[in-house]
Design an enzyme around this catalytic site. Structure first.
Site, PDB file in Angstrom:
ATOM      1  N   ASP A  30       0.863  -1.182   0.000  1.00 27.14           N
ATOM      2  CA  ASP A  30       0.000   0.000   0.000  1.00 27.14           C
ATOM      3  C   ASP A  30       0.901   1.234   0.000  1.00 27.14           C
ATOM      4  OD1 ASP A  30      -3.222   0.357   1.309  1.00 27.14           O
ATOM      5  OD2 ASP A  30      -1.942   2.094   0.923  1.00 27.14           O
ATOM      6  N   ALA A  79      -6.660   1.386  -5.483  1.00 32.89           N
ATOM      7  CA  ALA A  79      -7.219   2.205  -6.563  1.00 32.89           C
ATOM      8  C   ALA A  79      -7.792   3.483  -5.964  1.00 32.89           C
ATOM      9  CB  ALA A  79      -8.343   1.462  -7.280  1.00 32.89           C
ATOM     10  N   TYR A 145     -14.012   7.036 -13.439  1.00 30.93           N
ATOM     11  CA  TYR A 145     -13.735   5.951 -12.479  1.00 30.93           C
ATOM     12  C   TYR A 145     -14.237   4.613 -13.027  1.00 30.93           C
ATOM     13  CZ  TYR A 145     -14.480   2.878  -8.496  1.00 30.93           C
ATOM     14  OH  TYR A 145     -14.518   1.777  -7.672  1.00 30.93           O
ATOM     15  N   LEU A 194     -22.346   8.246   1.841  1.00 36.68           N
ATOM     16  CA  LEU A 194     -23.611   8.564   2.498  1.00 36.68           C
ATOM     17  C   LEU A 194     -23.613   8.297   4.012  1.00 36.68           C
ATOM     18  CD1 LEU A 194     -26.592   9.356   2.332  1.00 36.68           C
ATOM     19  CD2 LEU A 194     -27.124   6.977   1.799  1.00 36.68           C
ATOM     20  N   ASP A 289     -24.896  10.651 -10.537  1.00 31.73           N
ATOM     21  CA  ASP A 289     -25.584   9.656  -9.707  1.00 31.73           C
ATOM     22  C   ASP A 289     -26.722   8.975 -10.480  1.00 31.73           C
ATOM     23  OD1 ASP A 289     -24.200   9.811  -7.323  1.00 31.73           O
ATOM     24  OD2 ASP A 289     -25.534  11.291  -6.430  1.00 31.73           O
TER      25      ASP A 289
HETATM   26  N1  UFG Z   1     -25.597  11.008  -0.884  1.00 29.83           N
HETATM   27  C1  UFG Z   1     -26.279  12.072  -0.296  1.00 29.83           C
HETATM   28  N2  UFG Z   1     -25.588  12.869   0.573  1.00 29.83           N
HETATM   29  C2  UFG Z   1     -24.279  12.645   0.893  1.00 29.83           C
HETATM   30  C3  UFG Z   1     -23.604  11.551   0.294  1.00 29.83           C
HETATM   31  C4  UFG Z   1     -24.304  10.757  -0.587  1.00 29.83           C
HETATM   32  O1  UFG Z   1     -27.458  12.302  -0.556  1.00 29.83           O
HETATM   33  O2  UFG Z   1     -23.717  13.429   1.683  1.00 29.83           O
HETATM   34  C5  UFG Z   1     -26.328  10.117  -1.801  1.00 29.83           C
HETATM   35  C6  UFG Z   1     -25.713  10.062  -3.185  1.00 29.83           C
HETATM   36  O3  UFG Z   1     -26.204  11.117  -3.999  1.00 29.83           O
HETATM   37  C7  UFG Z   1     -26.124   8.677  -3.653  1.00 29.83           C
HETATM   38  C8  UFG Z   1     -26.158   7.850  -2.373  1.00 29.83           C
HETATM   39  O4  UFG Z   1     -26.244   8.801  -1.306  1.00 29.83           O
HETATM   40  O5  UFG Z   1     -27.415   8.741  -4.163  1.00 29.83           O
HETATM   41  C9  UFG Z   1     -24.920   7.003  -2.181  1.00 29.83           C
HETATM   42  O6  UFG Z   1     -23.775   7.826  -2.327  1.00 29.83           O
HETATM   43  P1  UFG Z   1     -22.295   7.365  -1.928  1.00 29.83           P
HETATM   44  O7  UFG Z   1     -21.397   8.528  -2.209  1.00 29.83           O
HETATM   45  O8  UFG Z   1     -22.284   6.804  -0.564  1.00 29.83           O
HETATM   46  O9  UFG Z   1     -22.004   6.161  -2.914  1.00 29.83           O
HETATM   47  P2  UFG Z   1     -22.056   6.114  -4.509  1.00 29.83           P
HETATM   48  O10 UFG Z   1     -23.282   5.329  -4.834  1.00 29.83           O
HETATM   49  O11 UFG Z   1     -21.939   7.430  -5.150  1.00 29.83           O
HETATM   50  O12 UFG Z   1     -20.686   5.405  -4.836  1.00 29.83           O
HETATM   51  C10 UFG Z   1     -20.445   4.084  -4.578  1.00 29.83           C
HETATM   52  C11 UFG Z   1     -18.941   3.853  -4.444  1.00 29.83           C
HETATM   53  C12 UFG Z   1     -18.261   4.140  -5.747  1.00 29.83           C
HETATM   54  C13 UFG Z   1     -18.911   3.325  -6.833  1.00 29.83           C
HETATM   55  C14 UFG Z   1     -20.374   3.639  -6.879  1.00 29.83           C
HETATM   56  C15 UFG Z   1     -21.084   2.841  -7.921  1.00 29.83           C
HETATM   57  O13 UFG Z   1     -18.437   4.693  -3.431  1.00 29.83           O
HETATM   58  O14 UFG Z   1     -16.906   3.802  -5.635  1.00 29.83           O
HETATM   59  O15 UFG Z   1     -20.961   3.320  -5.624  1.00 29.83           O
HETATM   60  O16 UFG Z   1     -22.241   3.533  -8.278  1.00 29.83           O
HETATM   61  F1  UFG Z   1     -18.385   3.659  -8.021  1.00 29.83           F
END
Ligand code: UFG
Length: 335
Positions: A30, A79, A145, A194, A289
């Site tokens: 790492d 990654a 990504y 989230l 999203d």
């Molecule tokens: N969200 C909010 N407020 C926040 C953070 C997130 O409303 O403060 C929402 C986002 O808009 C999304 C959901 O919560 O609808 C989940 O968001 P995350 O950021 O927790 O996760 P993601 O779905 O964006 O991302 C995850 C992984 C990525 C991967 C992706 C695949 O972290 O590495 O899923 O879609 F690529």
């Protein structure tokens, strides 16, 4: 010995614990760019791991690693993984994720190591045409990504055909929770995910949790995701590794719970677990999203024998304990 790249990170470190519990000998490689030395120290307390600080973009680091350790197989987590950042700085993602992985694969070939379990993502599917998503769904990523992960999937397919390098690709959905004994957990700087963001709105005085979009075509207007527990996910990696040893066949599996939860549902569980009226603001959509993502994970269940045990409630419970310990200097005895 099993090499775990990115073993100081969130999912990698939980997989190290899973493998240590099964008696595997582990080398963690790492560069500590997003992983933490404190995590390595905890892993060293749990079991006998070798830690090598090095970078996949530095061939010398890889040469030293493969020269000095007798590696049978690799689980490759290292990654960058922030969708938004990858749109702003794709170069960082292509260099680290794609070039770094190519260096790793080429070094593996040189040292005749021909087994790898690779962390891919549901982000390689793009916007779903059909739900739940199964492994045959077309792959059209909508951000750099996802493109880097799909590129690596294609490289792995070609390397299998040409060089018999065998891979298990795990496409995971959203990951949640932490080690049941709360020794390690989710620790991103900055935090964009989230669940930790909701929990930080409890522990950080002036933080208001923002919901990104309430006008999606979902049951309550907020995005739907499939939250798989990190210990269940770690178990999927061990099963994938063992399947690879047994079958010597390349394959691809979705890893998700097959349940979708909206942002508002996750928020409500966090409110219940923290017993707090969390400050919340409804804001506009976040770029990139997709409205709804959840898995069909039948293949992993049937072929790998994967049997996820933890609910979203379980995951948020451990995430909350971890949040209190990590960021609020509360000891395990006090919680
Ligand atoms: N969200 C909010 N407020 C926040 C953070 C997130 O409303 O403060 C929402 C986002 O808009 C999304 C959901 O919560 O609808 C989940 O968001 P995350 O950021 O927790 O996760 P993601 O779905 O964006 O991302 C995850 C992984 C990525 C991967 C992706 C695949 O972290 O590495 O899923 O879609 F690529």
């Amino acid at each position: 010995m099993i090499l775990i790249t990115g073993g100081a990170g969130y999912i990698g470190s939980h997989t190290v614990i899973n493998l240590l519990n099964q008696g595997y000998k582990i080398a963690v490689f790492d560069n500590l760019s997003t992983g933490h030395i404190e995590t390595i120290d905890t892993l060293k307390d749990i079991g006998d791991i070798k830690f090598i600080q090095g970078d996949l973009c530095n061939i010398k680091d890889l040469e030293n690693l493969f020269c000095n350790y007798d590696i049978q197989a690799v689980i490759h987590f290292a990654a960058f993984s922030l969708v938004e950042e990858s749109c702003i700085n794709p170069k960082k993602y292509y260099i680290n994720n794609v070039m770094g992985t190519l260096n790793l694969l080429n070094t593996m070939l040189k040292y005749d190591v021909k087994k790898i379990v690779f962390s891919s993502t549901c982000a390689t599917y793009g916007v779903p045409k059909i739900l739940p998503l199964d492994e045959n769904h077309p792959q059209n990523p909508i951000n750099p990504y996802g493109n880097t992960k799909l590129t690596i999937e294609r490289i792995l397919k070609d390397y299998d055909k040409a060089y018999e390098l065998k891979s298990i690709i795990l496409r995971y959905f959203n990951v949640a929770g932490c080690d049941s004994l709360i020794r390690i957990g989710e620790w991103h700087v900055p935090e964009t995910h989230l669940i930790p963001n909701i929990l930080k709105s409890v522990t950080e005085k002036d933080k208001v949790f923002k919901i990104f979009g309430t006008d999606y075509d979902t049951k309550d207007g907020t995005c739907v995701r499939d939250y798989v527990n990190v210990e269940d996910l770690a178990e999927a990696h061990r099963l994938a590794l063992e399947y690879l040893f047994k079958s010597n066949k390349s394959d691809i599996f979705n890893i998700g719970t097959e349940n979708g939860n909206t942002v508002k549902e996750v928020f409500d569980i966090c409110k219940e677990i923290t017993n707090t009226n969390i400050k919340v603001e409804e804001t506009q959509r976040r770029a990139g999203d997709p409205p709804s993502l959840y898995a069909n994970a039948k293949k992993a269940k049937e072929i790998l024998g994967w049997n996820p045990k933890k609910t979203l409630y379980d995951s948020i419970k451990t995430a909350w304990l971890w949040e209190k310990i990590l960021f609020n200097n509360i000891s395990k005895e006090e919680i």
